[in-house]
Motif scaffolding. Structure first.
Motif, PDB file in Angstrom:
ATOM      1  N   MET A  70      20.760   3.322   8.201  1.00 29.45           N
ATOM      2  CA  MET A  70      20.301   2.150   8.544  1.00 29.45           C
ATOM      3  C   MET A  70      18.763   2.408   9.041  1.00 29.45           C
ATOM      4  SD  MET A  70      21.790  -0.864  11.105  1.00 29.45           S
ATOM      5  CE  MET A  70      21.153   0.049  12.349  1.00 29.45           C
ATOM      6  N   ILE A  71      18.674   2.950  10.135  1.00 28.07           N
ATOM      7  CA  ILE A  71      17.342   3.327  10.928  1.00 28.07           C
ATOM      8  C   ILE A  71      16.251   3.670   9.966  1.00 28.07           C
ATOM      9  CG2 ILE A  71      16.064   4.875  12.509  1.00 28.07           C
ATOM     10  CD1 ILE A  71      18.706   4.658  14.060  1.00 28.07           C
ATOM     11  N   TYR A  72      16.514   4.574   8.957  1.00 29.70           N
ATOM     12  CA  TYR A  72      15.566   5.090   8.119  1.00 29.70           C
ATOM     13  C   TYR A  72      15.166   3.877   7.330  1.00 29.70           C
ATOM     14  CZ  TYR A  72      15.736  10.030   9.156  1.00 29.70           C
ATOM     15  OH  TYR A  72      15.596  11.178   9.841  1.00 29.70           O
ATOM     16  N   GLY A  73      16.094   3.007   6.637  1.00 31.25           N
ATOM     17  CA  GLY A  73      15.807   1.834   5.800  1.00 31.25           C
ATOM     18  C   GLY A  73      14.921   0.843   6.816  1.00 31.25           C
ATOM     19  N   VAL A  74      15.550   0.499   7.889  1.00 32.92           N
ATOM     20  CA  VAL A  74      14.820  -0.383   8.905  1.00 32.92           C
ATOM     21  C   VAL A  74      13.494   0.065   9.178  1.00 32.92           C
ATOM     22  CG1 VAL A  74      14.881  -1.457  11.086  1.00 32.92           C
ATOM     23  CG2 VAL A  74      16.935  -1.403   9.740  1.00 32.92           C
ATOM     24  N   GLN A  75      13.091   1.057   9.508  1.00 33.77           N
ATOM     25  CA  GLN A  75      11.601   1.715   9.877  1.00 33.77           C
ATOM     26  C   GLN A  75      10.696   1.392   8.723  1.00 33.77           C
ATOM     27  OE1 GLN A  75      12.666   5.743  11.370  1.00 33.77           O
ATOM     28  NE2 GLN A  75      12.185   4.907  13.685  1.00 33.77           N
ATOM     29  N   ARG A  76      11.369   1.990   7.736  1.00 32.11           N
ATOM     30  CA  ARG A  76      10.270   1.932   6.481  1.00 32.11           C
ATOM     31  C   ARG A  76       9.846   0.511   6.050  1.00 32.11           C
ATOM     32  NH1 ARG A  76       9.150   5.651   8.429  1.00 32.11           N
ATOM     33  NH2 ARG A  76       7.296   4.545   8.409  1.00 32.11           N
ATOM     34  N   GLY A  77      11.201  -0.283   6.124  1.00 31.72           N
ATOM     35  CA  GLY A  77      11.074  -1.670   5.694  1.00 31.72           C
ATOM     36  C   GLY A  77      10.160  -2.582   6.552  1.00 31.72           C
ATOM     37  N   LEU A  78      10.334  -2.403   7.920  1.00 34.02           N
ATOM     38  CA  LEU A  78       9.406  -3.197   8.770  1.00 34.02           C
ATOM     39  C   LEU A  78       8.065  -2.652   8.770  1.00 34.02           C
ATOM     40  CD1 LEU A  78      11.760  -2.846  12.101  1.00 34.02           C
ATOM     41  CD2 LEU A  78      11.226  -5.042  10.802  1.00 34.02           C
ATOM     42  N   PHE A  79       7.849  -1.389   8.580  1.00 31.49           N
ATOM     43  CA  PHE A  79       6.207  -1.018   8.652  1.00 31.49           C
ATOM     44  C   PHE A  79       5.619  -1.040   7.132  1.00 31.49           C
ATOM     45  CE2 PHE A  79       8.086   0.376  12.635  1.00 31.49           C
ATOM     46  CZ  PHE A  79       7.161  -0.568  13.475  1.00 31.49           C
ATOM     47  N   SER A  80       6.393  -1.472   6.188  1.00 29.27           N
ATOM     48  CA  SER A  80       5.801  -1.670   5.037  1.00 29.27           C
ATOM     49  C   SER A  80       5.307  -2.942   4.843  1.00 29.27           C
ATOM     50  CB  SER A  80       6.972  -1.403   3.815  1.00 29.27           C
ATOM     51  OG  SER A  80       6.295  -1.838   2.611  1.00 29.27           O
ATOM     52  N   GLY A  98       0.721  -1.282  -0.018  1.00 27.76           N
ATOM     53  CA  GLY A  98       0.068   0.059   0.186  1.00 27.76           C
ATOM     54  C   GLY A  98       0.793   1.138  -0.065  1.00 27.76           C
ATOM     55  N   ILE A  99       0.534   2.312   0.773  1.00 26.84           N
ATOM     56  CA  ILE A  99       1.052   3.603   0.934  1.00 26.84           C
ATOM     57  C   ILE A  99       2.659   3.298   1.275  1.00 26.84           C
ATOM     58  CG2 ILE A  99       0.903   5.763   1.805  1.00 26.84           C
ATOM     59  CD1 ILE A  99      -1.591   4.983  -0.077  1.00 26.84           C
ATOM     60  N   GLY A 100       2.773   2.534   1.974  1.00 25.19           N
ATOM     61  CA  GLY A 100       4.274   2.102   2.463  1.00 25.19           C
ATOM     62  C   GLY A 100       5.113   1.843   1.354  1.00 25.19           C
ATOM     63  N   ASN A 101       4.586   0.963   0.448  1.00 29.14           N
ATOM     64  CA  ASN A 101       5.363   1.001  -0.925  1.00 29.14           C
ATOM     65  C   ASN A 101       5.580   1.958  -1.775  1.00 29.14           C
ATOM     66  OD1 ASN A 101       3.575  -1.664  -0.110  1.00 29.14           O
ATOM     67  ND2 ASN A 101       5.616  -2.444  -1.025  1.00 29.14           N
ATOM     68  N   ILE A 102       4.777   3.107  -1.820  1.00 25.94           N
ATOM     69  CA  ILE A 102       4.860   4.239  -2.616  1.00 25.94           C
ATOM     70  C   ILE A 102       5.646   5.549  -1.970  1.00 25.94           C
ATOM     71  CG2 ILE A 102       3.610   5.878  -3.805  1.00 25.94           C
ATOM     72  CD1 ILE A 102       1.256   3.569  -4.343  1.00 25.94           C
ATOM     73  N   ALA A 103       4.973   5.869  -0.654  1.00 26.24           N
ATOM     74  CA  ALA A 103       5.505   6.817   0.116  1.00 26.24           C
ATOM     75  C   ALA A 103       6.612   6.313   0.922  1.00 26.24           C
ATOM     76  CB  ALA A 103       4.366   7.466   0.806  1.00 26.24           C
ATOM     77  N   GLY A 104       6.457   5.157   1.474  1.00 29.47           N
ATOM     78  CA  GLY A 104       7.442   4.661   2.491  1.00 29.47           C
ATOM     79  C   GLY A 104       8.722   4.767   2.049  1.00 29.47           C
ATOM     80  N   VAL A 105       8.970   4.233   0.912  1.00 32.38           N
ATOM     81  CA  VAL A 105      10.302   3.915   0.205  1.00 32.38           C
ATOM     82  C   VAL A 105      10.940   5.310  -0.281  1.00 32.38           C
ATOM     83  CG1 VAL A 105      11.583   2.933  -1.716  1.00 32.38           C
ATOM     84  CG2 VAL A 105       9.644   1.689  -1.045  1.00 32.38           C
TER      85      VAL A 105
END
Length: 586
Positions: free
Chosen positions: A278-288, A86-93
């Motif tokens: 690392m934190i930005y990538g981890v946070q967005r990955g986990l909640f995507s 959803g939005i995480g795949n579009i906005a989160g990345v």
């Protein structure tokens, strides 16, 4: 008092963490990653060894229609994917790359690979401890499962199970529903001028028609919508990579290089600091991909099977599809088109949510009560020292200001009249040299979130026309609606656990109402409350996963030793043959 409580909860859930260097890793991130590592090792790297089997089970070749449950494996997967893709795949990345640089995408891959083991564990446990009832009203469903059941039955910790169910039900009303409706109404208002109440009424009606029908109708709808919307988005992203094929290898190298030796995100936060990338990538990955949240196991509990592990291997595919495939395509599209660090003509609403003030050299974002009283601007250029406070849009400094940009501000060539005067941050206005007060200026600024992905699709598919951004717009609309549909099921299973079957219909009614409320209401507080509930709900689930991991290992060993899918394949072949005969006779 309410604001102080909410602010404290935000700090506790999302800011409190383990100090590392100049920053800290939030405890939520530490627990999610740590659990993923632990389960990966304890289950013998299950996500790599059994990925192919997961695809085979999902294909339906082993489906036995007489096994207990409400929907086939494929529909259980698509229902869960409808909530996660959803939005995480579009906005989160886009957010991860904006703040952490291209290297953040690498850490999204790491979280997905670890999340596959986490997702396998929670779904296998949800199947093991689900509550199956005699067939009855399709509206109510015949299966209830999820973390509240394995926390309750597997560990005997009923109060913690109740806490989980309450938090997840709150999340279903807010983040999984009202926020999704608000995204749709904002997009349609901004792009087409459609009133928010009209959008709210239409979307709430669509969702109502689906969710009132129960999990079977939800499964049928998501079984169509999820693959279609994913296919449209993926084909668009693949088209961008095809048009920019020579840049793809370099983009991969940039991701790998920046993952361990980052230069910075566009916003400059954590410039050159490996930890923050690392934190930005981890946070967005986990909640995507939502691994560890405990939401997806509720959808997978409805799958028709009497073998918990068979649905666990299906769940392996979720983080793989969501993050390894779709998020990667989004990230590469943003990188190869060069939009991630490019500025575009922007209308700067001086009192808007995207405004911040920062010291560029240190990467420090200033709070609203520490910004300077005024910033002098001459011929469009802020008169500040290199280490002084500057105006930022999407947390990236704007270096030139204009008073006009005719023609919809679609090109930097449209900028007119360099601004001279004073910017007053506390008032959110600028006063020109002639005394004119302006609430809006124009200038080159960076995009972030969904607009950044839209820009990548618009530029990347330009050889085919100027409609590329419409793919992202369509995806946002479909993703938001399908996410709300799936979350309605998560919430009604929580209501069923807490209050019994009599609470399911009232819950669905409130859910539809909250969808309309979300579409027509400013949602700053709702976003915050939903994020708090989403963070708190992780803790009891992860504790249960670690405590019950030995049980999952035993079930896994037994399943792959017995190979029950071989007998199921014979049954599935017989059922398909009988159906062909009936169709032939008819």
């Amino acid at each position: 008092m309410f604001k102080e409580i909410v602010d404290w909860l935000v700090w506790f859930v999302w800011d409190l963490g383990i100090p590392v260097g100049d920053g800290s890793i939030p405890w939520v991130v530490v627990l999610l990653l740590g659990t993923g590592v632990f389960l990966t090792i304890r289950l013998g790297f299950i996500q790599f060894r059994r990925l192919a089997h997961g695809f085979a089970v999902t294909s339906g070749k082993y489906d036995d229609p007489d096994e207990p449950g409400d929907v086939p494996h494929f529909q259980a997967l698509t229902t869960a994917l409808s909530a996660t893709v959803g939005i995480g795949n579009i906005a989160g990345v886009a957010l991860a790359i904006h703040f952490g640089g291209p290297g953040a995408l690498f850490w999204m891959w790491v979280t997905a690979l670890l999340g596959m083991a986490t997702k396998y564990t929670e779904v296998t446990l949800a199947q093991r401890y689900r509550q199956t009832e005699a067939p009855g009203n399709a509206l109510l469903g015949t299966v209830s499962g999820g973390p509240m059941y394995y926390i309750d039955k597997g560990l005997g910790w009923k109060p913690m199970a109740g806490f989980f169910a309450i938090m997840l039900m709150m999340t279903s009303f807010l983040t999984g529903n009202a926020v999704q409706a608000n995204t749709v109404s904002d997009v349609l208002l901004g792009d087409f001028g459609i009133p928010v109440w009209t959008t709210g009424l239409v979307v709430a009606s669509i969702i109502g028609l689906v969710v009132i029908g129960g999990i079977r109708r939800i499964g049928k709808v998501t079984g169509i919508v999820a693959p279609v919307m994913a296919a449209i988005y993926v084909l668009g992203a693949l088209g961008i990579l095809a048009f920019n094929l020579p840049q793809v290898p370099a983009a991969f190298m940039t991701v790998l290089t920046e993952a361990f030796n980052p230069t910075s995100g566009v916003a400059g936060t954590g410039a050159g600091v490996f930890l923050l990338t690392m934190i930005y990538g981890v946070q967005r990955g986990l909640f995507s991909n939502e691994a560890g949240q405990g939401s997806a196991p509720i959808a997978h509990s409805a799958a028709k099977t009497d073998e918990p592990v068979s649905e666990g291997v299906v769940a392996l595919l979720e983080p793989f599809i969501d993050t390894i495939v779709i998020c990667t395509l989004t990230g590469l599209a943003i990188i190869v088109t060069g939009v991630w660090d490019d500025t575009v003509p922007t209308q700067l609403d001086l009192d808007g949510n995207a405004v911040s003030y920062r010291v560029e050299e240190s990467g420090q974002i200033l709070s609203s009560n520490t910004v300077p009283a005024q910033i002098t601007i001459e011929n469009g250029v802020p008169q500040v020292e290199a280490d002084a406070v500057q105006f930022a849009w999407n947390e990236a400094v704007v270096d030139t200001f204009y008073t006009a940009c005719p023609g919809g501000c679609t090109s930097k060539a449209n900028f007119q009249n360099l601004f001279t005067g004073t910017l007053y941050p506390d008032r959110g206005v600028a006063v020109a040299a002639d005394g004119t007060t302006l609430e809006t200026l124009y200038g080159p600024a960076v995009e972030t979130g969904a607009p950044l992905t839209q820009l990548a699709f618009e530029r990347g598919l330009a050889p085919l026309g100027d409609w590329g951004d419409m793919i992202v717009l369509l995806s946002v609309l479909l993703f938001a609606i399908s996410t709300a549909i799936s979350w309605s099921y998560y919430g009604d299973r929580c209501a069923n656990y807490l209050f019994g079957k009599q609470a399911i219909v009232p819950y669905k009614i409130v859910f539809v109402i909250m969808n309309f409320v979300g579409a027509v209401t400013a949602l700053t507080t709702i976003w915050t409350l939903g994020d708090i509930a989403l963070g708190l709900v992780v803790l009891p689930n992860l504790i249960a996963l670690v405590a019950l991991s030995g049980e999952v290992r035993e079930m896994t060993t037994s399943y792959f030793k017995r190979m029950p899918w071989i007998e199921n394949e014979k049954v599935a072949d017989r059922v398909r043959e009988e159906k062909r005969q009936k169709d032939k006779e008819a």
